[in-house]
Design an enzyme around this catalytic site. Structure first.
Site, mmCIF file in Angstrom:
data_model
loop_
_atom_site.group_PDB
_atom_site.id
_atom_site.type_symbol
_atom_site.label_atom_id
_atom_site.label_comp_id
_atom_site.label_asym_id
_atom_site.label_seq_id
_atom_site.Cartn_x
_atom_site.Cartn_y
_atom_site.Cartn_z
ATOM 1 N N GLU A 1 -60.825 2.108 -8.955
ATOM 2 C CA GLU A 1 -61.718 2.013 -10.120
ATOM 3 C C GLU A 1 -61.119 0.963 -11.036
ATOM 4 O OE1 GLU A 1 -64.514 3.560 -10.430
ATOM 5 O OE2 GLU A 1 -64.316 4.952 -8.751
ATOM 6 N N LYS B 1 -48.594 9.158 -11.286
ATOM 7 C CA LYS B 1 -47.902 8.273 -12.241
ATOM 8 C C LYS B 1 -48.864 7.870 -13.357
ATOM 9 C CE LYS B 1 -47.174 3.841 -12.859
ATOM 10 N NZ LYS B 1 -46.956 3.840 -14.310
ATOM 11 N N GLU C 1 -62.969 -9.918 -18.567
ATOM 12 C CA GLU C 1 -62.792 -8.636 -19.257
ATOM 13 C C GLU C 1 -61.761 -8.790 -20.374
ATOM 14 O OE1 GLU C 1 -60.723 -5.353 -17.385
ATOM 15 O OE2 GLU C 1 -62.303 -3.980 -17.997
ATOM 16 N N CYS D 1 -63.548 1.043 -19.499
ATOM 17 C CA CYS D 1 -64.039 0.101 -18.490
ATOM 18 C C CYS D 1 -65.567 0.027 -18.492
ATOM 19 C CB CYS D 1 -63.498 0.466 -17.114
ATOM 20 S SG CYS D 1 -63.741 2.191 -16.702
HETATM 21 O O1 TXE Z 1 -53.474 -2.048 -16.318
HETATM 22 P P1 TXE Z 1 -52.640 -1.907 -15.042
HETATM 23 P P2 TXE Z 1 -52.903 -2.340 -17.739
HETATM 24 C C1 TXE Z 1 -57.812 -3.292 -17.392
HETATM 25 C C2 TXE Z 1 -57.983 -4.044 -18.674
HETATM 26 C C3 TXE Z 1 -56.583 -4.203 -19.154
HETATM 27 C C4 TXE Z 1 -55.910 -4.516 -17.858
HETATM 28 C C5 TXE Z 1 -54.467 -4.336 -17.885
HETATM 29 O O2 TXE Z 1 -58.540 -5.298 -18.430
HETATM 30 O O3 TXE Z 1 -56.433 -5.234 -20.076
HETATM 31 O O4 TXE Z 1 -56.520 -3.611 -16.954
HETATM 32 O O5 TXE Z 1 -54.144 -3.026 -18.326
HETATM 33 C C6 TXE Z 1 -49.821 0.857 -12.800
HETATM 34 N N1 TXE Z 1 -48.285 -0.972 -8.275
HETATM 35 N N2 TXE Z 1 -57.927 -1.886 -17.495
HETATM 36 O O6 TXE Z 1 -51.815 -3.334 -17.811
HETATM 37 O O7 TXE Z 1 -51.440 -2.751 -15.135
HETATM 38 C C7 TXE Z 1 -49.523 0.932 -14.277
HETATM 39 O O8 TXE Z 1 -48.192 1.318 -14.507
HETATM 40 C C8 TXE Z 1 -48.757 0.239 -8.609
HETATM 41 C C9 TXE Z 1 -59.123 -1.314 -16.945
HETATM 42 O O9 TXE Z 1 -52.573 -0.996 -18.256
HETATM 43 O O10 TXE Z 1 -53.594 -2.094 -13.938
HETATM 44 C C10 TXE Z 1 -50.552 1.950 -14.733
HETATM 45 O O11 TXE Z 1 -50.104 3.268 -14.435
HETATM 46 N N3 TXE Z 1 -49.113 0.571 -9.847
HETATM 47 C C11 TXE Z 1 -58.995 0.115 -16.732
HETATM 48 C C12 TXE Z 1 -51.758 1.608 -13.866
HETATM 49 O O12 TXE Z 1 -51.239 0.881 -12.741
HETATM 50 C C13 TXE Z 1 -49.029 -0.365 -10.794
HETATM 51 C C14 TXE Z 1 -58.248 0.858 -17.737
HETATM 52 C C15 TXE Z 1 -52.799 0.724 -14.565
HETATM 53 O O13 TXE Z 1 -52.132 -0.392 -15.130
HETATM 54 C C16 TXE Z 1 -48.569 -1.657 -10.506
HETATM 55 C C17 TXE Z 1 -57.047 0.187 -18.189
HETATM 56 C C18 TXE Z 1 -48.172 -1.942 -9.179
HETATM 57 N N4 TXE Z 1 -47.711 -3.137 -8.798
HETATM 58 C C19 TXE Z 1 -56.954 -1.157 -18.065
HETATM 59 N N5 TXE Z 1 -48.600 -2.369 -11.642
HETATM 60 C C20 TXE Z 1 -60.235 0.861 -16.291
HETATM 61 N N6 TXE Z 1 -61.016 0.304 -15.373
HETATM 62 O O14 TXE Z 1 -60.469 1.981 -16.723
HETATM 63 C C21 TXE Z 1 -49.077 -1.556 -12.619
HETATM 64 N N7 TXE Z 1 -49.328 -0.329 -12.103
#
Ligand code: TXE
Length: 487
Positions: free
Chosen positions: A247, A172, A385, A281
């Site tokens: 991660e 996904k 962050e 990140c």
């Molecule tokens: O991340 P999400 P978002 C951090 C960064 C950013 C924050 C939010 O701080 O502002 O995360 O970003 C899926 N069960 N990073 O909103 O929500 C979602 O659909 C299963 C750090 O994009 O964590 C997406 O595919 N999956 C990071 C994935 O999780 C779920 C890079 C990541 O989304 C879910 C990006 C659930 N309940 C953001 N809810 C890095 N470390 O590289 C959401 N998802």
């Protein structure tokens, strides 16, 4: 306008509900695609298909699967420009960055794991009277959930080792950046990858992502994303005894010692802070500079940042495109305003779009690269962050002090140290609670090395042997030596 489909059991299909989600270009605010708003019912089909395909895929030899990875790398290489264009459109990142980093690394991930597999030696342990053979098999069906900042780069970083070790996949991508995952699905379809080995389900995290986490046929979850979501992933999957790789976020320190080569340190700190508008990140979002060189460093650093070229992502000369969305821009602006309330000073940036003459369109999520001074290293802006083009600058006098400052956050993913004394740098690196430290460089990756964080930055490591270990189960086969005749 594109209408994307899920890829389930070797066929492109809409969500069973027929519902869709809009995919928006953050540089224009325009809808560029509709993607399926899938539900658990779609995950069900994908997981069942993956389950039925896994045994045959796992029965291939490692070398045969490595050949598949090479074929995928070749096919993606032929689409390098299309991948870069799609990634830039979806994320608002500069096209030059999408070419150099996203598209290139997506190909490299498949190529690397194919080569790495061919260098593997059988793992055996000899005893005086027996021999142990360690066999590795795929985990089974794995769920791969990825974020929006480096869409295909991060998805291919999981898909390649998962396929290599004999797993079948339910993947996904982020609902905000679905385009390149579809290019991958199309590519695998064109290559006639066996049906069901790779399934792609689009949709929202709490719907599709949660469905993947909860599905009983899915044995392992590899997740990259925010720490708050990582907590939900762990809470759902751990009680089901699924293997987990997390991660998560980072709040990484860029530490500049008094003997640093200042030209190199300034360039390095700019790259670490503002690559991909700070939405990596690994980005160095906190700079800690020795007090004796702070004035000179800050003057040069701020000068470089102020001169960065903000512009349309499609412009070859653009260095800073947009952030991922207007919602995210507002989150980043919240932190800039908070910094002012916390007593900080904006040294450059802090403005959006037309207001500061920054972006080419008011609808675009453009934010100038922002440097903030005068904050305590314990302030919220310096410990939480932000994940945008914002960096805070702090000064220190002693090494012990900078260790304490660097560790004063719940995160522990990465960091960089700039010094001409490598031994001092290495000694300092060991005192920092983090998974990765670069000395006199940043984001310089050898894909064989362990990648991952400590504290709230994650659990487990990816890369080289660590990825192969995560995506496999081992069986130790202990064979007693035959008795000598006449005993
Ligand atoms: O991340 P999400 P978002 C951090 C960064 C950013 C924050 C939010 O701080 O502002 O995360 O970003 C899926 N069960 N990073 O909103 O929500 C979602 O659909 C299963 C750090 O994009 O964590 C997406 O595919 N999956 C990071 C994935 O999780 C779920 C890079 C990541 O989304 C879910 C990006 C659930 N309940 C953001 N809810 C890095 N470390 O590289 C959401 N998802």
């Amino acid at each position: 306008m594109k209408t994307l489909m899920n890829y389930i059991d070797g066929t492109f299909v809409p969500a069973q509900s027929g519902d869709t989600i809009e995919d928006i270009n953050p540089a224009t605010g325009m809808v560029i695609a509709h993607i399926p708003r899938s539900t658990k019912a779609d995950v069900e089909l994908a997981a069942a298909s993956a389950k039925s395909a896994q045994a045959d895929w796992n029965a291939l030899t490692l070398d045969q699967r490595a050949d598949w990875l090479d074929a995928i790398a070749d096919a993606l290489q032929a689409k390098h420009e299309a991948i870069a264009q799609a990634e830039s459109l979806d994320t608002g990142k500069p096209i030059s960055l999408a070419r150099r980093v996203d598209a290139t690394r997506s190909v490299d991930n498949f190529r690397f794991f194919a080569d790495f597999a061919r260098k593997q030696q059988p793992l055996t342990f000899e005893m005086s009277d027996a021999m142990n053979f360690v066999e590795r098999n795929g985990l089974g069906v794995v769920g791969l959930i990825t974020p929006w900042n480096l869409p295909l780069y991060l998805m291919s970083w999981k898909v390649a080792p998962a396929l290599l070790m004999g797993n079948s996949i339910v993947a996904k991508p982020s609902e905000m950046t679905p385009l390149t995952a579809n290019i991958l699905a199309e590519t695998l379809d064109e290559l006639n990858l066996p049906r069901g080995v790779f399934n792609l389900v689009h949709g929202l995290g709490p719907e599709v992502g949660q469905g993947i986490l909860e599905h009983p046929l899915i044995n392992g979850i590899s997740f990259t994303g925010g720490t708050a979501t990582g907590r939900i992933v762990a809470a759902t999957a751990a009680p089901m005894f699924k293997k987990l790789s997390l991660e998560l976020g980072g709040k990484n320190a860029t530490i500049i010692l008094e003997d640093a080569d200042l030209d190199q340190a300034v360039q390095g700190a700019v790259k670490a802070a503002f690559t991909n508008s700070g939405q990596v990140c690994l980005c160095g979002s906190r700079i800690m500079v020795h007090a004796s060189i702070a004035d000179e460093f800050i003057k040069r650093f701020v000068g470089e940042v102020a001169a960065m070229r903000i512009g349309e992502p499609s412009d070859e000369a653009t260095q800073i495109g947009t952030v991922i969305s207007m919602d995210h821009l507002e989150k980043v602006e919240f932190y800039i305003n908070l910094a002012i309330e916390e007593g900080g000073t904006i040294l450059t940036g802090g403005t959006r779009s037309m207001m500061g003459g920054v972006g080419p369109t008011p609808e675009g999520a453009y934010l100038a690269p922002t440097v903030i001074g005068g904050l305590s290293h314990l302030s919220r802006c310096a410990t939480e962050e932000i994940f945008g083009p914002v960096v805070t600058v702090h000064t220190f006098d002693r090494l012990a002090e900078v260790t304490e400052m660097a560790n004063a956050t719940e995160y522990g993913l990465a960091g960089s140290i700039w010094t001409q004394d490598v031994e001092v740098g290495k000694a300092l690196a060991k005192t920092i609670e983090t998974g990765i430290v670069w000395i006199n460089t940043w984001l310089h990756r050898d894909l064989r090395t362990p990648f991952g964080g400590v504290k709230h930055s994650g659990v487990g490591r990816e890369g080289g042997q660590w990825s192969l270990g995560f995506f496999s189960e081992t069986t130790n086969i202990c064979v007693m030596n035959p008795r000598e005749l006449g005993d």
